[in-house]
Design a protein around this motif. Structure first.
Motif, PDB file in Angstrom:
ATOM      1  N   ILE A 172       2.374   9.605  -4.666  1.00  0.00           N
ATOM      2  CA  ILE A 172       1.033   9.007  -4.772  1.00  0.00           C
ATOM      3  C   ILE A 172       1.160   7.510  -5.066  1.00  0.00           C
ATOM      4  O   ILE A 172       0.437   6.690  -4.498  1.00  0.00           O
ATOM      5  CB  ILE A 172       0.196   9.703  -5.873  1.00  0.00           C
ATOM      6  CG1 ILE A 172       0.062  11.199  -5.584  1.00  0.00           C
ATOM      7  CG2 ILE A 172      -1.187   9.068  -5.977  1.00  0.00           C
ATOM      8  CD1 ILE A 172      -0.514  12.009  -6.723  1.00  0.00           C
ATOM      9  N   ALA A 173       2.104   7.171  -5.942  1.00  0.00           N
ATOM     10  CA  ALA A 173       2.290   5.764  -6.300  1.00  0.00           C
ATOM     11  C   ALA A 173       2.651   4.930  -5.066  1.00  0.00           C
ATOM     12  O   ALA A 173       2.133   3.831  -4.872  1.00  0.00           O
ATOM     13  CB  ALA A 173       3.373   5.633  -7.362  1.00  0.00           C
ATOM     14  N   ASN A 174       3.535   5.491  -4.213  1.00  0.00           N
ATOM     15  CA  ASN A 174       3.906   4.785  -2.981  1.00  0.00           C
ATOM     16  C   ASN A 174       2.708   4.609  -2.060  1.00  0.00           C
ATOM     17  O   ASN A 174       2.525   3.533  -1.473  1.00  0.00           O
ATOM     18  CB  ASN A 174       5.017   5.544  -2.247  1.00  0.00           C
ATOM     19  CG  ASN A 174       6.386   5.070  -2.706  1.00  0.00           C
ATOM     20  OD1 ASN A 174       6.743   3.916  -2.489  1.00  0.00           O
ATOM     21  ND2 ASN A 174       7.121   5.954  -3.370  1.00  0.00           N
ATOM     22  N   ALA A 175       1.901   5.650  -1.935  1.00  0.00           N
ATOM     23  CA  ALA A 175       0.715   5.567  -1.075  1.00  0.00           C
ATOM     24  C   ALA A 175      -0.253   4.525  -1.620  1.00  0.00           C
ATOM     25  O   ALA A 175      -0.816   3.718  -0.871  1.00  0.00           O
ATOM     26  CB  ALA A 175       0.038   6.933  -0.999  1.00  0.00           C
ATOM     27  N   LEU A 176      -0.413   4.534  -2.955  1.00  0.00           N
ATOM     28  CA  LEU A 176      -1.316   3.548  -3.573  1.00  0.00           C
ATOM     29  C   LEU A 176      -0.801   2.129  -3.314  1.00  0.00           C
ATOM     30  O   LEU A 176      -1.564   1.226  -2.989  1.00  0.00           O
ATOM     31  CB  LEU A 176      -1.411   3.811  -5.083  1.00  0.00           C
ATOM     32  CG  LEU A 176      -2.215   2.771  -5.863  1.00  0.00           C
ATOM     33  CD1 LEU A 176      -3.693   2.841  -5.479  1.00  0.00           C
ATOM     34  CD2 LEU A 176      -2.047   2.963  -7.374  1.00  0.00           C
ATOM     35  N   MET A 177       0.507   1.974  -3.453  1.00  0.00           N
ATOM     36  CA  MET A 177       1.060   0.628  -3.286  1.00  0.00           C
ATOM     37  C   MET A 177       0.777   0.082  -1.892  1.00  0.00           C
ATOM     38  O   MET A 177       0.308  -1.049  -1.758  1.00  0.00           O
ATOM     39  CB  MET A 177       2.558   0.612  -3.547  1.00  0.00           C
ATOM     40  CG  MET A 177       3.098  -0.797  -3.323  1.00  0.00           C
ATOM     41  SD  MET A 177       4.739  -1.041  -3.927  1.00  0.00           S
ATOM     42  CE  MET A 177       5.659  -0.307  -2.637  1.00  0.00           C
ATOM     43  N   VAL A 178       1.016   0.868  -0.860  1.00  0.00           N
ATOM     44  CA  VAL A 178       0.802   0.312   0.483  1.00  0.00           C
ATOM     45  C   VAL A 178      -0.678   0.075   0.752  1.00  0.00           C
ATOM     46  O   VAL A 178      -1.050  -0.875   1.439  1.00  0.00           O
ATOM     47  CB  VAL A 178       1.462   1.155   1.608  1.00  0.00           C
ATOM     48  CG1 VAL A 178       2.964   1.133   1.454  1.00  0.00           C
ATOM     49  CG2 VAL A 178       0.917   2.565   1.634  1.00  0.00           C
ATOM     50  N   LYS A 179      -1.536   0.895   0.171  1.00  0.00           N
ATOM     51  CA  LYS A 179      -2.981   0.650   0.333  1.00  0.00           C
ATOM     52  C   LYS A 179      -3.362  -0.689  -0.318  1.00  0.00           C
ATOM     53  O   LYS A 179      -4.146  -1.459   0.231  1.00  0.00           O
ATOM     54  CB  LYS A 179      -3.805   1.785  -0.286  1.00  0.00           C
ATOM     55  CG  LYS A 179      -3.884   3.032   0.591  1.00  0.00           C
ATOM     56  CD  LYS A 179      -4.626   4.142  -0.137  1.00  0.00           C
ATOM     57  CE  LYS A 179      -4.542   5.478   0.622  1.00  0.00           C
ATOM     58  NZ  LYS A 179      -5.307   5.472   1.893  1.00  0.00           N
ATOM     59  N   LEU A 180      -2.814  -0.953  -1.503  1.00  0.00           N
ATOM     60  CA  LEU A 180      -3.113  -2.221  -2.178  1.00  0.00           C
ATOM     61  C   LEU A 180      -2.527  -3.394  -1.400  1.00  0.00           C
ATOM     62  O   LEU A 180      -3.139  -4.464  -1.312  1.00  0.00           O
ATOM     63  CB  LEU A 180      -2.569  -2.204  -3.614  1.00  0.00           C
ATOM     64  CG  LEU A 180      -3.328  -1.301  -4.578  1.00  0.00           C
ATOM     65  CD1 LEU A 180      -2.539  -1.108  -5.874  1.00  0.00           C
ATOM     66  CD2 LEU A 180      -4.713  -1.868  -4.885  1.00  0.00           C
ATOM     67  N   MET A 181      -1.345  -3.184  -0.821  1.00  0.00           N
ATOM     68  CA  MET A 181      -0.732  -4.273  -0.059  1.00  0.00           C
ATOM     69  C   MET A 181      -1.489  -4.523   1.237  1.00  0.00           C
ATOM     70  O   MET A 181      -1.578  -5.661   1.706  1.00  0.00           O
ATOM     71  CB  MET A 181       0.743  -3.974   0.183  1.00  0.00           C
ATOM     72  CG  MET A 181       1.522  -4.103  -1.124  1.00  0.00           C
ATOM     73  SD  MET A 181       3.212  -3.582  -1.037  1.00  0.00           S
ATOM     74  CE  MET A 181       3.928  -4.953  -0.173  1.00  0.00           C
ATOM     75  N   GLU A 182      -2.058  -3.479   1.777  1.00  0.00           N
ATOM     76  CA  GLU A 182      -2.896  -3.636   2.975  1.00  0.00           C
ATOM     77  C   GLU A 182      -4.087  -4.547   2.651  1.00  0.00           C
ATOM     78  O   GLU A 182      -4.465  -5.406   3.441  1.00  0.00           O
ATOM     79  CB  GLU A 182      -3.377  -2.264   3.444  1.00  0.00           C
ATOM     80  CG  GLU A 182      -4.254  -2.304   4.685  1.00  0.00           C
ATOM     81  CD  GLU A 182      -4.752  -0.914   5.094  1.00  0.00           C
ATOM     82  OE1 GLU A 182      -4.035   0.078   4.848  1.00  0.00           O
ATOM     83  OE2 GLU A 182      -5.859  -0.841   5.648  1.00  0.00           O
ATOM     84  N   MET A 183      -4.650  -4.377   1.446  1.00  0.00           N
ATOM     85  CA  MET A 183      -5.778  -5.240   1.025  1.00  0.00           C
ATOM     86  C   MET A 183      -5.319  -6.673   0.770  1.00  0.00           C
ATOM     87  O   MET A 183      -6.041  -7.615   1.034  1.00  0.00           O
ATOM     88  CB  MET A 183      -6.375  -4.726  -0.279  1.00  0.00           C
ATOM     89  CG  MET A 183      -7.090  -3.432  -0.140  1.00  0.00           C
ATOM     90  SD  MET A 183      -7.643  -2.984  -1.798  1.00  0.00           S
ATOM     91  CE  MET A 183      -8.490  -1.508  -1.383  1.00  0.00           C
ATOM     92  N   GLY A 184      -4.128  -6.815   0.182  1.00  0.00           N
ATOM     93  CA  GLY A 184      -3.574  -8.145  -0.082  1.00  0.00           C
ATOM     94  C   GLY A 184      -4.202  -8.823  -1.282  1.00  0.00           C
ATOM     95  O   GLY A 184      -5.074  -8.265  -1.960  1.00  0.00           O
ATOM     96  N   GLY A 185      -3.730 -10.021  -1.583  1.00  0.00           N
ATOM     97  CA  GLY A 185      -4.329 -10.822  -2.654  1.00  0.00           C
ATOM     98  C   GLY A 185      -3.494 -10.909  -3.917  1.00  0.00           C
ATOM     99  O   GLY A 185      -3.486 -11.937  -4.562  1.00  0.00           O
TER     100      GLY A 185
END
Ligand code: PPS
Length: 572
Positions: A412-425
């Motif tokens: 889940i942590a990995n999935a969350l990380m890429v979602k946050l990186m997709e958003m950027g900032g």
């Protein structure tokens, strides 16, 4: 009657003469030495430069007893605050009465020599009751007294060798004698001092300006930059704010100087102490407000002191102190007349609109990036505050997953990380259990002590990431509630902490047994295995609890995103 003009003769300092300083420093290097705490460095600086006049060193037992009991030194001089050198018992036992000790700053530089005359174990509960009004750990100074200060106090006169070094805002720091010389040079015969640990807004500017007019005096903005109340805005930001406000006063009526005081938040006694310190700095008047130096609520949720106790105690000792109180006018903004007025002098009270923004409301507006009107503060001050307290959606934060081995934390942590990186900032770092154990904690095993160390290290790195505006995602088992709480406290100083309990049952984890570890644990081939042969404290109030048994990974990560959004940490 009170002397209304200042005596600007130099005040006595405790420094050794310039010529002897080098020799003394050399000799002091041979002495037993004590490394001063941050508070003691502040106290020592004001002892040495005369800010704590008439004190000649850290208090003796007799002075301490008198000060605690009735605010008087053994010789009868008024002094409301214990100024003591607290040390651990072990160090105290290594020191004999009559011996000299070197006092060093945290880097090891020798600042002073103290001749030890006294060595005693104080009654801390009594000190708390008498000085701070209650033996209640909700008071920051009482908490310090019991949980940080050493068990034993050493007392004795000191000889100063050098003042503590400051590398920040050097031009704004003045000793009592430097301020006295400045007032002399400027011909300032009456000076009203304003003590503060907060940024100044328009209401403060108005009240200080009025206080100076009322006393027909010049104004000294005298903010504390030593130690203030935990959670306050840092002094770097505040000083930049003060500098912005200085332009708002009529030219050459007002000055600003920084005071390296360690506050105790002792309300009435603190007000008297502040007054004596300003008197020593050459001031004739001192502004005392509602709830001056108040410590916040006690453990019953009530105020420690009455709102005007500080003014009352100050007034009772004003004459003896030789500094006059100017009581704080509570200024409010009258919209109809577009100006600030003292709350108790508004004539047509019922017909006008009075505006106010509380401290809590200000913090909310900052954290949500909302408007802060010009009637409330100066644009330059607001700009500084926004730089330090950006809206939540730009601040760092930590997501801390906890749960059994194989519960799905890492996935889940990995999935969350890429979602946050997709958003950027914001830069994002994943501190996964396995990854941490390879890099940060490679020498650690799974004993309670080692698990604690492991989690504390993760917490330390996450707190640094959070402080620097990044996102830290942690995914260790973190089985102990006390350790998780400690990590939360470390991080919440700098940003939000989101605890996510990945609540997969031990039966399900064991059934999945993705790494085959549960089988080994059952066979006793792995000892102290969490959930099998080692405890796991289920989080009682996590920000989020995720059931994974009927939910796919994408959905679990999405739940975390929704939570982050509802907390204002990511833009909706
Ligand atoms: S802790 O308790 O938070 O310090 O543990 P953590 O750093 O997350 O490490 C857990 C991973 O180490 C493996 N492992 C064990 N886990 C629990 N108990 C014992 N005795 C043990 N020995 C090895 C296990 O693979 C854990 O990984 P995850 O990713 O959680 O399955």
């Amino acid at each position: 009657t009170i002397m209304m003009e200042n005596n600007l003769a130099p005040i006595s300092e405790l420094y050794v003469s310039h010529d002897s300083a080098e020799k003394m420093k050399f000799e002091a290097a041979q002495l037993p030495s004590w490394d001063l705490t941050a508070r003691q460095v502040c106290d020592l600086e004001l002892l040495m430069n005369g800010g704590f006049n008439p004190l000649k060193g850290f208090m003796s037992e007799a002075d301490y007893d008198g000060v605690v009991e009735n605010m008087r030194m053994a010789d009868g001089a008024l002094w409301p605050m214990p100024i003591t050198l607290d040390v651990p018992k072990k160090f105290a036992e290594s020191v004999e009465i009559g011996q000299d000790i070197a006092l060093r700053d945290p880097e090891g530089v020798i600042l002073a020599v103290m001749s030890v005359t006294d060595n005693w174990t104080p009654n801390k509960a009594l000190e708390a009751e008498k000085v701070f009004g209650a033996d209640d750990l909700a008071h920051p100074a009482v908490n310090y007294l019991h949980n940080t200060a050493g068990e034993v106090y050493l007392g004795g006169p000191i000889i100063g060798i050098q003042q503590p070094m400051h590398y920040d805002f050097r031009a704004r720091r003045n000793t009592p004698n430097e301020l006295r010389a400045y007032f002399r040079k400027m011909g300032w015969r009456k000076v009203v001092a304003f003590q503060t640990r907060n940024p100044l807004h328009r209401a403060h500017q108005e009240l200080t300006f009025r206080a100076a007019k009322e006393a027909q005096a010049n104004l000294l903005i005298h903010p504390v930059v030593g130690l203030t109340k935990p959670g306050d805005i840092d002094h770097f930001t505040r000083v930049r704010c003060y500098e912005a406000v200085l332009d708002q006063y009529p030219a050459s009526t007002t000055s600003m100087s920084l005071l390296n005081l360690a506050m105790r938040m002792a309300g009435p006694r603190e007000a008297v102490w502040h007054g004596l310190i300003r008197k020593n700095h050459g001031c004739t008047h001192f502004i005392v407000g509602r709830d001056h130096a108040g410590p916040g609520n006690n453990s019953q949720g009530e105020d420690f002191y009455g709102p005007y106790d500080a003014q009352d105690l100050f007034r009772a000792h004003e004459e003896e102190m030789g500094i006059k109180m100017v009581d704080f006018k509570h200024m409010v903004y009258v919209q109809d007349r577009a100006q600030y007025e003292p709350a108790d002098e508004i004539e047509d009270k019922d017909d006008v609109t009075i505006l106010n923004i509380s401290g809590t409301e200000l913090r909310r507006r900052l954290s949500e990036g909302l408007e802060i009107p010009e009637w409330f503060s100066f644009p330059a001050v607001v700009t500084e505050l926004r730089r330090t307290r950006p809206p939540r959606a730009q601040q760092g934060f930590t997501v801390f997953f906890t749960g059994f081995s194989g519960s799905g934390k890492s996935t889940i942590a990995n999935a969350l990380m890429v979602k946050l990186m997709e958003m950027g900032g914001r830069p994002t770092t994943l501190l996964d259990g396995d990854l941490v154990r390879k890099n940060l904690s490679s020498e650690l095993g799974f004993s309670k002590e080692h698990r604690d160390l492991n989690i504390r290290r993760i917490g330390y790195v996450a707190s640094e990431i959070t402080k620097n505006g990044g996102i830290a995602i942690c995914a260790p088992i973190a089985p102990y509630a006390t350790t998780r709480r400690a990590v939360r406290e470390d991080i919440e100083q700098f940003g939000a902490f989101l605890e996510v309990h990945v609540a997969t049952s031990i039966e399900e984890c064991e059934r999945r047994d993705r790494k085959g570890l549960y089988k080994l644990a059952r066979e006793g081939k792995i000892k102290e295995f969490t959930g099998i042969s080692d405890p796991y404290d289920v989080p009682e109030h996590p920000e989020l609890r995720i059931e994974t048994e009927n939910t796919d990974v994408d959905n679990c990560a999405h739940q975390v995103l929704l939570k982050l959004e509802s907390m204002g940490l990511i833009a909706a």
